[in-house]
Design a protein around this motif. Structure first.
Motif, PDB file in Angstrom:
ATOM      1  N   THR A 379       0.603  -1.237   0.016  1.00  0.00           N
ATOM      2  CA  THR A 379       0.219   0.184  -0.041  1.00  0.00           C
ATOM      3  C   THR A 379       0.868   1.422  -0.132  1.00  0.00           C
ATOM      4  N   LEU A 380       2.008   1.160   0.617  1.00  0.00           N
ATOM      5  CA  LEU A 380       3.205   2.393   0.365  1.00  0.00           C
ATOM      6  C   LEU A 380       3.397   2.511  -0.803  1.00  0.00           C
ATOM      7  N   SER A 381       3.704   1.403  -1.533  1.00  0.00           N
ATOM      8  CA  SER A 381       4.142   1.632  -3.062  1.00  0.00           C
ATOM      9  C   SER A 381       3.165   2.024  -4.022  1.00  0.00           C
ATOM     10  N   HIS A 382       1.930   1.957  -3.511  1.00  0.00           N
ATOM     11  CA  HIS A 382       0.605   2.345  -4.473  1.00  0.00           C
ATOM     12  C   HIS A 382       0.282   3.842  -4.125  1.00  0.00           C
ATOM     13  N   SER A 383       1.002   4.199  -3.036  1.00  0.00           N
ATOM     14  CA  SER A 383       0.445   5.618  -2.307  1.00  0.00           C
ATOM     15  C   SER A 383       1.615   6.898  -3.007  1.00  0.00           C
ATOM     16  N   ASP A 384       0.853   7.983  -2.715  1.00  0.00           N
ATOM     17  CA  ASP A 384       1.713   9.234  -3.375  1.00  0.00           C
ATOM     18  C   ASP A 384       1.390  10.309  -2.004  1.00  0.00           C
ATOM     19  N   CYS A 385       0.929   9.971  -1.011  1.00  0.00           N
ATOM     20  CA  CYS A 385       0.521  10.702   0.116  1.00  0.00           C
ATOM     21  C   CYS A 385       0.103   9.971   1.471  1.00  0.00           C
ATOM     22  N   TYR A 386      -0.030  10.844   2.649  1.00  0.00           N
ATOM     23  CA  TYR A 386      -0.487  10.244   3.548  1.00  0.00           C
ATOM     24  C   TYR A 386      -2.026  11.013   4.134  1.00  0.00           C
ATOM     25  N   ILE A 387      -2.817  10.341   4.333  1.00  0.00           N
ATOM     26  CA  ILE A 387      -3.958  10.850   5.173  1.00  0.00           C
ATOM     27  C   ILE A 387      -3.376  11.024   6.756  1.00  0.00           C
ATOM     28  N   VAL A 388      -3.416  12.357   7.293  1.00  0.00           N
ATOM     29  CA  VAL A 388      -2.939  12.400   8.428  1.00  0.00           C
ATOM     30  C   VAL A 388      -4.218  12.726   9.428  1.00  0.00           C
ATOM     31  N   LEU A 389      -4.255  11.806  10.324  1.00  0.00           N
ATOM     32  CA  LEU A 389      -5.658  11.739  11.424  1.00  0.00           C
ATOM     33  C   LEU A 389      -5.204  12.102  12.558  1.00  0.00           C
ATOM     34  N   ALA A 390      -5.526  13.333  13.147  1.00  0.00           N
ATOM     35  CA  ALA A 390      -5.119  13.607  14.596  1.00  0.00           C
ATOM     36  C   ALA A 390      -5.217  12.530  15.632  1.00  0.00           C
ATOM     37  N   GLU A 391      -4.364  12.968  16.696  1.00  0.00           N
ATOM     38  CA  GLU A 391      -4.538  12.066  18.096  1.00  0.00           C
ATOM     39  C   GLU A 391      -6.069  11.880  18.453  1.00  0.00           C
ATOM     40  N   GLU A 392      -6.762  12.764  18.555  1.00  0.00           N
ATOM     41  CA  GLU A 392      -8.025  12.945  19.071  1.00  0.00           C
ATOM     42  C   GLU A 392      -9.232  12.249  17.885  1.00  0.00           C
ATOM     43  N   ASP A 393      -8.708  12.173  16.576  1.00  0.00           N
ATOM     44  CA  ASP A 393      -9.776  11.681  15.591  1.00  0.00           C
ATOM     45  C   ASP A 393     -10.114  10.248  16.087  1.00  0.00           C
ATOM     46  N   GLY A 394     -11.628  10.169  15.344  1.00  0.00           N
ATOM     47  CA  GLY A 394     -11.917   8.619  15.481  1.00  0.00           C
ATOM     48  C   GLY A 394     -11.990   8.270  13.739  1.00  0.00           C
ATOM     49  N   ASP A 395     -13.048   7.294  13.536  1.00  0.00           N
ATOM     50  CA  ASP A 395     -13.208   6.964  12.093  1.00  0.00           C
ATOM     51  C   ASP A 395     -13.637   8.200  11.401  1.00  0.00           C
ATOM     52  N   LYS A 396     -13.284   8.172  10.164  1.00  0.00           N
ATOM     53  CA  LYS A 396     -13.770   9.036   9.011  1.00  0.00           C
ATOM     54  C   LYS A 396     -14.932   8.342   8.117  1.00  0.00           C
ATOM     55  N   GLN A 397     -15.754   9.120   7.581  1.00  0.00           N
ATOM     56  CA  GLN A 397     -16.820   8.632   6.407  1.00  0.00           C
ATOM     57  C   GLN A 397     -16.374   9.127   5.230  1.00  0.00           C
ATOM     58  N   ALA A 398     -16.668   8.327   4.062  1.00  0.00           N
ATOM     59  CA  ALA A 398     -16.517   8.810   2.652  1.00  0.00           C
ATOM     60  C   ALA A 398     -17.007  10.179   2.624  1.00  0.00           C
ATOM     61  N   GLY A 399     -16.348  11.220   2.165  1.00  0.00           N
ATOM     62  CA  GLY A 399     -17.123  12.600   2.028  1.00  0.00           C
ATOM     63  C   GLY A 399     -16.540  13.406   2.991  1.00  0.00           C
ATOM     64  N   ASP A 400     -16.000  13.056   3.984  1.00  0.00           N
ATOM     65  CA  ASP A 400     -15.372  13.959   5.119  1.00  0.00           C
ATOM     66  C   ASP A 400     -14.186  14.653   4.492  1.00  0.00           C
ATOM     67  N   LEU A 401     -14.009  15.908   4.951  1.00  0.00           N
ATOM     68  CA  LEU A 401     -12.545  16.446   5.057  1.00  0.00           C
ATOM     69  C   LEU A 401     -11.412  15.937   5.890  1.00  0.00           C
ATOM     70  N   VAL A 402     -10.237  15.685   5.152  1.00  0.00           N
ATOM     71  CA  VAL A 402      -9.352  15.206   6.064  1.00  0.00           C
ATOM     72  C   VAL A 402      -7.968  16.052   5.517  1.00  0.00           C
ATOM     73  N   LYS A 403      -6.979  15.928   6.382  1.00  0.00           N
ATOM     74  CA  LYS A 403      -5.589  16.503   6.212  1.00  0.00           C
ATOM     75  C   LYS A 403      -4.795  15.755   5.375  1.00  0.00           C
TER      76      LYS A 403
END
Length: 412
Positions: A379-403
């Protein structure tokens, strides 16, 4: 939640980075290198332009040079000669004449304007000008327009990029003073490790970590000393540590920093030096270790391949850049819509592998590249970025804004 620590008391990423920068020493030795060998080296001097760039007034167009006072709309002027790049027109333009001039060619004495050839016609009497510029200076690049002599061009700490080499060449600079290369010794630990091409026995795996670490370090201007595979044996590990410490400014190992019975790296670090910190509030990469040896600093990367790559990029590389005297480079971060749901438990900062995607509308979004286990290198080989989820974050749904943090030079 604070960046300092997570709910389980682990050290936060910003605190760890600050400790790494404060506890690593910058190299001070410098050397002069030919310009052609300076790519990615760290500049150790201030560059002041010795010349004007361009060095002379020159034409920005193919056309005709003349004195604007000699021209009226619709006038035809006789041709007095030509000025080519490297072969300037000699002398001053005769009054009421024009000369043929090519892009980059020196402006002849007496000319104060260039009219592009598309706005002219050639006749039996000379060149007929269909339009007259409003003022002098039309299509002329003046001496020093890009860089005037005496201007500061580059400052110490800059990583020299290809365009910087071109700029330095334009100044006539043949060599530059750079900081010496930081020496980094690397090795991987584990009885189960085999080299690619060797047959695997029961329970064996290929030593992918050392290959990805060495490749990532190759993107930095470092001297890398590869000590190979070290078995799970205290005597062998002690010898590797001592050899690495004598040879290098920094030592990087992969594996042996978890809590297993055969994870001797932390023990050896405590015996020969000291552990500055261990275990961070990040995922993947929790068991990252940092310490001090007699002559070098030590970065203990986790044994799982994705954890090793993430902690090298996020933690060890900034410290190495600091040791190189390189000016900090800000990470490129975006806020995007995720096309895929993301699983996350609060407590640690999570770097999830992902890929940028465009919708048919042209909107840039991001999607996970799949399984986020720390051993899933594909999966790292197929990626070009990270989605960075903060310490306090929980699950995210499709359509949510992420860093989203784009991969830097180490992974592209």
């Amino acid at each position: 939640m604070s960046d300092c620590c997570a709910t389980d008391g682990l050290m936060g990423l910003e605190v760890a980075l600050s400790r790494l920068i404060n506890d690593t020493k910058q190299v001070s030795d410098t050397e002069a290198v030919p310009l052609g060998a300076s790519l990615d080296r760290v500049l150790a001097e201030q560059i002041i332009s010795p010349i004007n760039v361009p060095s002379h007034d020159n034409s920005a167009m193919d056309g005709y040079a003349l004195a604007l006072k000699d021209l009226h709309s619709g006038d035809t002027l006789p041709l007095a000669g030509q000025s080519l790049a490297g072969h300037p027109y000699s002398g001053e333009i005769p009054a009421g004449h024009c000369i043929r001039i090519m892009t980059g060619a020196s402006m002849p004495s007496g000319a104060d304007v260039v009219i592009m050839q598309e706005q002219t016609e050639t006749t039996g009497k000379g060149i007929r000008f269909l339009q007259k510029p409003d003022k002098p200076g039309n299509h002329i690049r003046t001496a020093g327009e890009d860089i005037p002599a005496g201007a500061q061009v580059l400052t110490p700490g800059r990583r020299i990029r290809p365009q910087d080499i071109g700029l330095l060449a334009a100044l006539g600079i043949a060599q530059v003073r750079v900081y010496r290369k930081v020496r980094v010794a690397i090795f991987s630990t584990g009885d189960e490790l085999k080299l690619p091409g060797e047959p695997l026995g029961e329970g064996d795996i290929y030593d992918s970590n050392r290959f990805v670490i060495k490749a990532m370090l190759g993107k930095l201007a470092l001297d890398v000393i590869d000590l190979g595979r070290i078995p799970d044996d205290k005597a062998a590990l002690r010898a590797a540590f001592m050899q690495a410490d004598q040879a290098a400014d920094a030592v990087i190992s992969s594996g042996g920093v978890s809590v297993g019975a055969a994870d001797y790296t932390k023990d050896m670090l405590a015996e020969l030096g000291e552990t500055r910190f261990w275990q961070l509030a990040i995922k993947p990469g929790k068991p990252f270790a940092f310490g001090q040896l007699p002559n070098s600093v030590f970065f203990g990367l986790p044994g799982n391949p994705v954890s090793a790559a993430v902690t090298l990029q996020q933690l060890a590389a900034p410290a190495l850049r600091h040791m190189m005297n390189q000016q900090p480079e800000a990470k490129v971060e975006l806020t995007l819509v995720t096309q895929t749901p993301l699983k996350k438990r609060p407590g640690r900062r999570d770097f999830q592998r992902a890929r940028l995607v465009y919708r048919e509308s042209g909107e840039l979004q991001v999607r996970s590249t799949g399984h986020q286990g720390s051993g899933v290198l594909s999966t790292l080989s197929h990626s070009d970025c990270y989605i960075v989820l903060a310490e306090e974050d929980g699950d995210k749904q499709a359509g949510d804004l992420v860093k989203v943090q784009l991969f830097d030079q180490l992974l592209i």
